[in-house]
Design a protein around this motif. Structure first.
Motif, PDB file in Angstrom:
ATOM      1  N   THR A 173       0.832  -1.223   0.000  1.00  0.00           N
ATOM      2  CA  THR A 173       0.000   0.000   0.000  1.00  0.00           C
ATOM      3  C   THR A 173       0.858   1.261   0.000  1.00  0.00           C
ATOM      4  OG1 THR A 173      -0.177  -0.228   2.393  1.00  0.00           O
ATOM      5  CG2 THR A 173      -2.005  -1.057   1.064  1.00  0.00           C
ATOM      6  N   ARG A 190      -5.790   9.814   3.436  1.00  0.00           N
ATOM      7  CA  ARG A 190      -6.936  10.298   2.646  1.00  0.00           C
ATOM      8  C   ARG A 190      -6.640  10.152   1.160  1.00  0.00           C
ATOM      9  NH1 ARG A 190     -10.306  12.501   6.017  1.00  0.00           N
ATOM     10  NH2 ARG A 190      -9.564  13.839   7.727  1.00  0.00           N
ATOM     11  N   ASP A 193      -6.925   6.691  -0.045  1.00  0.00           N
ATOM     12  CA  ASP A 193      -8.316   6.230  -0.121  1.00  0.00           C
ATOM     13  C   ASP A 193      -9.045   6.851  -1.315  1.00  0.00           C
ATOM     14  OD1 ASP A 193     -11.266   6.213   2.006  1.00  0.00           O
ATOM     15  OD2 ASP A 193     -10.259   4.560   0.941  1.00  0.00           O
ATOM     16  N   GLU A 194      -8.651   8.085  -1.690  1.00  0.00           N
ATOM     17  CA  GLU A 194      -9.308   8.780  -2.823  1.00  0.00           C
ATOM     18  C   GLU A 194      -8.812   8.219  -4.155  1.00  0.00           C
ATOM     19  OE1 GLU A 194      -9.320  12.843  -0.205  1.00  0.00           O
ATOM     20  OE2 GLU A 194      -8.231  12.805  -2.142  1.00  0.00           O
ATOM     21  N   PRO A 198     -10.474   0.830  -5.100  1.00  0.00           N
ATOM     22  CA  PRO A 198     -11.125   0.402  -3.844  1.00  0.00           C
ATOM     23  C   PRO A 198     -10.901  -1.083  -3.538  1.00  0.00           C
ATOM     24  CG  PRO A 198     -12.652   1.638  -5.240  1.00  0.00           C
ATOM     25  CD  PRO A 198     -11.417   1.397  -6.058  1.00  0.00           C
ATOM     26  N   LYS A 201      -7.033  -3.374  -0.341  1.00  0.00           N
ATOM     27  CA  LYS A 201      -7.328  -3.163   1.097  1.00  0.00           C
ATOM     28  C   LYS A 201      -6.477  -2.005   1.634  1.00  0.00           C
ATOM     29  CE  LYS A 201      -9.012  -7.740   2.542  1.00  0.00           C
ATOM     30  NZ  LYS A 201      -8.574  -8.867   1.699  1.00  0.00           N
ATOM     31  N   ARG A 202      -7.133  -1.128   2.381  1.00  0.00           N
ATOM     32  CA  ARG A 202      -6.443   0.058   2.934  1.00  0.00           C
ATOM     33  C   ARG A 202      -5.644  -0.325   4.161  1.00  0.00           C
ATOM     34  NH1 ARG A 202      -8.046   1.246  -1.778  1.00  0.00           N
ATOM     35  NH2 ARG A 202      -9.108   3.244  -2.141  1.00  0.00           N
ATOM     36  N   LEU A 223      -9.984   7.131   8.235  1.00  0.00           N
ATOM     37  CA  LEU A 223     -10.590   6.272   7.206  1.00  0.00           C
ATOM     38  C   LEU A 223     -11.772   5.456   7.699  1.00  0.00           C
ATOM     39  CD1 LEU A 223      -7.485   4.954   5.198  1.00  0.00           C
ATOM     40  CD2 LEU A 223      -8.935   6.969   4.774  1.00  0.00           C
ATOM     41  N   LYS A 225     -14.435   2.961   8.492  1.00  0.00           N
ATOM     42  CA  LYS A 225     -14.740   1.603   8.011  1.00  0.00           C
ATOM     43  C   LYS A 225     -13.903   1.213   6.805  1.00  0.00           C
ATOM     44  CE  LYS A 225     -17.976  -0.245  10.655  1.00  0.00           C
ATOM     45  NZ  LYS A 225     -17.233  -1.074  11.665  1.00  0.00           N
ATOM     46  N   ASN A 226     -13.336   2.222   6.105  1.00  0.00           N
ATOM     47  CA  ASN A 226     -12.512   1.902   4.919  1.00  0.00           C
ATOM     48  C   ASN A 226     -11.150   1.347   5.300  1.00  0.00           C
ATOM     49  OD1 ASN A 226     -14.578   2.804   3.444  1.00  0.00           O
ATOM     50  ND2 ASN A 226     -13.519   4.558   2.511  1.00  0.00           N
ATOM     51  N   LEU A 227     -10.779   1.499   6.590  1.00  0.00           N
ATOM     52  CA  LEU A 227      -9.446   1.066   6.987  1.00  0.00           C
ATOM     53  C   LEU A 227      -9.444  -0.422   7.325  1.00  0.00           C
ATOM     54  CD1 LEU A 227      -6.502   1.833   7.495  1.00  0.00           C
ATOM     55  CD2 LEU A 227      -7.126   2.287   9.898  1.00  0.00           C
TER      56      LEU A 227
END
Ligand code: PCP
Length: 385
Positions: A173, A190, A193-194, A198, A201-202, A223, A225-227
């Protein structure tokens, strides 16, 4: 450009120790041309390993396809013991003598890497283990290194070329350099994530500037829930009692409802560190200890000359077969043609050496890396560190 041998030089026997070529010169000059049989085996393993994973067979098949030889060998990925023949090569000695160097080179390094990967995976259990070690070795061999890390048990590899070779998506990542270049961890998390697909996995790197637990909370708040996970690649100078650091990170995340966020470790990891950190870690990035794994010190020794059993001092002469109990994995090595009988556990004994090449023709379908990996993982249930 790079100091590596091109495929055609390896295939033509140019990557050989000169004494093999001089041996062929003498035999041809003296008109001596004997049909010989020899076996590849390791008398001892590095670092007190009790077993090893055989790797490099696909490349050995590529090396010897169209050569006037016969080869029997264990399947790639077979877990074997010291003193057990893993490959038997026979032919007119002058037809293959110069290929002893690449034969051993292909098996020694690949098997060392695959075994270290298997030891790390055995230590990690269900936790993921990723190969992060391409940067520690010459880039020309990165695909070989990571392919064998994968078949040995790693769940994924980081280098793009290696991932293509095994038909997997590369893992990775963000680096410290990205965070330092953007400026802050928050902005980097950020931006990642942008911008990034998607499907990736972050995983937020949380050891660049401050204490990992505060950076981990920052990542979770940023982040949400995105983390998927936080990665700690904490420099050795700052590790101290690292299990305590991990305990704090886990505690602070859970206290605030971030139980779903995993903890990913990298930097100086091997099977012993994995056993130490398993209490809090969910995944590992392993570089040096797998890519720079000790080699399996295979040797190739003649055991028959013109069908007569003959071997140098210290070696057992004559062709052999290695049998393994399909139930308890007890393994025995007996003279070729002898019957193994039933295992003491009542299980049936299955031969491990089978035809790979006959008169230069490939006699075995090469399995996919994923199939070899699954074969290794199945066997690992019968072995311990
Ligand atoms: C390296 C990178 C590799 C890790 C270490 C492998 O860290 O993250 O994955 O470590 P090992 O060889 O000790 O097992 P840095 O160079 O600090 O990291 P980054 O490129 O992630 O900033």
């Amino acid at each position: 450009m790079f100091h590596v041998a091109p495929n055609e030089d390896i295939k033509s026997g140019k990557v050989t120790d000169v004494y093999f070529l001089r041996g062929v010169e003498i035999l041809k000059a003296k008109g001596i041309d004997r049909w010989v049989k020899g076996e590849v085996r390791a008398s001892v393993f590095p670092d007190d390993w009790g077993w090893a994973v055989l790797a490099g067979i696909e490349e050995v098949a590529a090396l010897f396809s169209d050569k006037k030889v016969n080869i029997t060998a264990m399947l790639e990925g077979t877990i074997f013991g010291a003193e057990q023949p893993v490959l038997v090569l026979e032919g007119k000695y002058t037809d293959f003598a110069v290929f002893e160097t690449p034969l051993l080179g292909l098996l020694c390094q690949a098997s060392g890497i695959a075994t270290k990967a298997a030891r790390c995976k055995l230590a990690a259990g269900e936790r993921k283990v990723y190969s992060f070690g391409a940067r520690r070795m010459h880039p020309a061999i990165a695909p070989m290194i990571e392919r064998n890390a994968f078949i040995g048990g790693c769940d994924g590899v980081a280098a793009i070329e290696s991932a293509e070779l095994i038909g997997e998506s590369p893992i990775g990542t963000m680096s410290h350099a990205l965070i330092l270049t953007i400026g802050t961890e928050e902005e980097t998390f950020r931006a990642f994530d942008e911008v990034i697909d998607p499907a990736v996995k972050r995983v937020a790197l949380v050891d660049t500037y401050n204490d990992e637990k505060f950076a981990a909370l920052k990542a979770a708040e940023t982040l949400g829930k995105n983390l998927f996970a936080v990665r700690l690649d904490t420099p050795r100078s700052r590790r101290g009692d690292f299990v305590k650091v991990l305990e704090e990170v886990r505690w602070e995340l859970d206290l605030r409802g971030y139980n779903y966020i995993k903890i990913f470790l990298s930097g100086g990891i091997d099977e012993n560190k994995i056993l130490e950190y398993n209490i809090y870690a969910d995944a590992y990035g392993v570089g040096t200890s797998i890519s720079n794994a000790p080699v399996v010190d295979f040797s190739y020794d003649l055991i028959e000359i013109e069908g007569e059993a003959l071997a140098k001092r210290g070696k057992l002469s004559g062709a052999k077969q290695v049998y393994r109990c399909t139930n308890c994995f007890t393994t025995i090595t007996i003279p070729e043609g002898s019957k193994p009988g039933k295992c003491k556990c009542g299980g049936s004994m299955s031969p491990l050496l089978s035809q790979l090449i006959k008169d230069g023709e490939l006699k075995r379908k090469m399995p996919k890396p994923q199939e070899i990996r699954n074969y290794v993982l199945d066997q690992l249930n019968h072995y311990s560190l």
